[in-house]
Design an enzyme around this catalytic site. Structure first.
Site, PDB file in Angstrom:
ATOM      1  CG  HIS A   1     -12.698  -0.417   5.123  1.00 39.19           C
ATOM      2  ND1 HIS A   1     -13.748  -0.506   6.006  1.00 39.19           N
ATOM      3  CD2 HIS A   1     -11.599  -0.796   5.823  1.00 39.19           C
ATOM      4  CE1 HIS A   1     -13.302  -0.920   7.186  1.00 39.19           C
ATOM      5  NE2 HIS A   1     -11.994  -1.104   7.102  1.00 39.19           N
ATOM      6  CD  GLU A   2      -8.118  -1.460   4.390  1.00 40.28           C
ATOM      7  OE1 GLU A   2      -7.457  -0.819   5.241  1.00 40.28           O
ATOM      8  OE2 GLU A   2      -8.828  -2.448   4.687  1.00 40.28           O
TER       9      GLU A   2
ATOM     10  CG  HIS B   1      -8.504   2.048   8.196  1.00 44.25           C
ATOM     11  ND1 HIS B   1      -8.815   2.181   9.527  1.00 44.25           N
ATOM     12  CD2 HIS B   1      -9.113   0.904   7.771  1.00 44.25           C
ATOM     13  CE1 HIS B   1      -9.583   1.139   9.894  1.00 44.25           C
ATOM     14  NE2 HIS B   1      -9.785   0.368   8.855  1.00 44.25           N
TER      15      HIS B   1
ATOM     16  CD  GLU C   1     -12.996  -1.116  10.947  1.00 40.02           C
ATOM     17  OE1 GLU C   1     -11.761  -0.938  10.893  1.00 40.02           O
ATOM     18  OE2 GLU C   1     -13.604  -1.805  10.112  1.00 40.02           O
TER      19      GLU C   1
HETATM   20 CO    CO Z   1     -10.815  -1.527   8.860  1.00 38.91          CO
END
Ligand code: CO
Length: 498
Positions: free
Chosen positions: A260-261, A264, A290
């Site tokens: 997830h990170e 980003h 996101e």
């Molecule tokens: Co996030």
């Protein structure tokens, strides 16, 4: 200050101050010793006031006014001026008193929220939360809005997003996703208990690094560290960092927070360095940000091809713990859909019901239909209604999130919007990239990353989120792509019949 070049150097100067604050914040969450707190707060507040002075300087406003009428500028330059002027004008609306009052209320609210959560008693938070809500209602009047006051707050995080848009999206969630989730819950016999054995810290760390490298994350332009809550933080496209959290008794935590990170940070690494310090050198919105993390986390990182590629490596690192688990069992367990109390632990489907609940509450608070006093009751009723669970305590209920104590209202919907953008973008990517599954199966993510770079990352803030979505997919944000993805994937995993 007279010309566009003067604007560029001034805009970069403002950005340098903000990026320096980000470095200090990153350090605070990772390496700063306990006693560093007091002067760090002072250092950050000094930098914040320097940034505020620079951003509101009248000469800067005059320069932006003049350049707004300069027809010799090209489209990108005009866009930069337009966005900088919009921001300048917005800043002018707030009085110094409002800003000062806000920072006092937030620090009180944060303190009270922590006590309330620890004592499991909403009453400790009630008064300061009421003050924050009143402040935000006041802010909606300062900023102005067309239809619903909450529009003004949404716009702070997701420019041009309105209550009308969000209501439309959540109507779909209620009529389509909610019944689908209950269909799944009647057929759920997935066992994911193997995740909760002992998994060595260092071995987990090394596996996470491999996943980041495979995604195309550059460790020459970033790094990973440990923090209490995983986050990503970018100081420039050449220094976009991530953090993770490792729980030796829960393998899933590290894996999907890493991906997830990483998603980003890939966005930040893909923004053009030549646009540093200008609006075009920035990401579009929280929702689009996101969308990048969720696309990697869910559409790639929870897919069968991804685990067909990576499961053997994982199993070789933890042969005892995963002895009786095959790739398919692992894939199913990583897609276990189950109602739960805590938003941050939720699966990718029920997650949106947690957001829906917060959205209905925020909209009601700002619109004046819900009172702060009634929040715990309201919260518990909504958890019963949408997730069919009883909330045993305020700590695990209305007090679980930090957002309100930080004064953030209008933020939560961007999580859901982001996921739905992700589904729509990934649907398009699958059409345009030849045999994307076969590539993921080989661990080759490069075509996907190139696609995301070209379609989204390099543009920075050139387009609004709504326009970008239309440009890439030919239509506005549409929930049907998320629903289609959910139906195909989960009907298969849970062997559902139509
Ligand atoms: Co996030």
């Amino acid at each position: 200050m007279k010309n566009y070049n003067d604007y560029l150097s001034y805009s970069k100067k403002i950005n340098d101050v903000y990026m320096s604050m980000s470095v200090l914040n990153w350090d605070m969450e990772t390496y700063m010793p306990k006693n560093g707190n007091k002067f760090r707060a002072q250092q950050l507040s000094t930098l914040a006031s320097i940034a505020y002075d620079l951003e509101t300087k009248p000469e800067y406003g005059i320069l932006l006014d003049n350049l707004s009428c300069d027809n010799s500028l090209n489209e990108d330059q005009k866009r930069n001026i337009f966005l900088s002027k919009k921001k300048f004008d917005k800043k002018q609306k707030y009085s110094a008193e409002f800003i000062k009052n806000q920072s006092i209320l937030i620090s009180n609210a944060f303190r009270d929220w922590r006590i309330a959560k620890e004592k499991n008693d909403f009453n400790y938070f009630k008064k300061s939360l009421q003050e924050i809500v009143d402040l935000r209602i006041k802010e909606t009047k300062i900023l102005g809005f067309n239809d619903h006051p909450y529009d003004a707050l949404l716009d702070k995080y997701e420019p041009n997003l309105t209550v009308k848009d969000v209501d439309l999206i959540f109507d779909d969630v209620k009529s389509k996703l909610v019944p689908f989730i209950s269909q799944i819950s009647q057929n759920n016999n997935i066992d994911d208990s193997f995740f909760y054995q002992f998994f060595d810290h260092e071995k987990q760390w090394n596996f996470g690094i491999e996943l980041l490298k495979q995604m195309g994350y550059s460790f020459d332009s970033g790094r990973q560290d440990i923090s209490a809550h995983p986050f990503s933080s970018s100081f420039s496209p050449q220094d976009a960092r991530v953090t993770t959290r490792i729980d030796e008794n829960n393998l899933s935590e590290m894996i999907w927070s890493c991906i997830h990170e990483g998603g980003h940070a890939l966005y930040e690494q893909g923004i053009l360095a030549e646009n540093y310090g200008t609006p075009l050198g920035n990401s579009i919105s929280l929702g689009i940000h996101e969308s990048q993390s969720r696309l990697w986390e869910n559409h790639v990182g929870r897919s069968l091809p991804y685990w067909k590629k990576n499961y053997d490596l994982l199993k070789s690192i933890f042969p005892d713990q995963l002895k009786h688990i095959d790739c398919h069992m692992f894939y199913s367990a990583s897609n276990n859909v189950k109602s739960s109390l805590i938003r941050t632990n939720a699966d990718e489907l029920t997650y949106h019901l947690h957001v829906l609940i917060r959205y209905e509450i925020e909209r009601g608070l700002i619109g004046g239909e819900i009172n702060v006093d009634d929040l715990p009751l309201k919260w518990n009723q909504l958890y019963k209604k949408y997730l069919d669970i009883e909330v045993p305590s305020d700590s695990q209920g209305v007090l679980q999130d930090i957002h309100w104590s930080h004064g953030s209202f209008g933020y939560f919907p961007t999580y859901t919007i982001g996921s739905f953008y992700a589904a729509q973008f990934y649907n398009q990517a699958s059409k345009e990239i030849l045999d994307i599954d076969a590539k993921i199966l080989k661990g080759d993510m490069s075509d996907l990353l190139i696609w995301l770079r070209e379609k989204i990352h390099v543009h920075g803030r050139r387009f609004d989120a709504k326009d970008l979505c239309k440009k890439i997919t030919g239509e506005e944000l549409n929930f049907k792509y998320f629903m289609k993805y959910a139906q195909e994937k989960y009907s298969n995993i849970y062997k559902l019949k139509d």
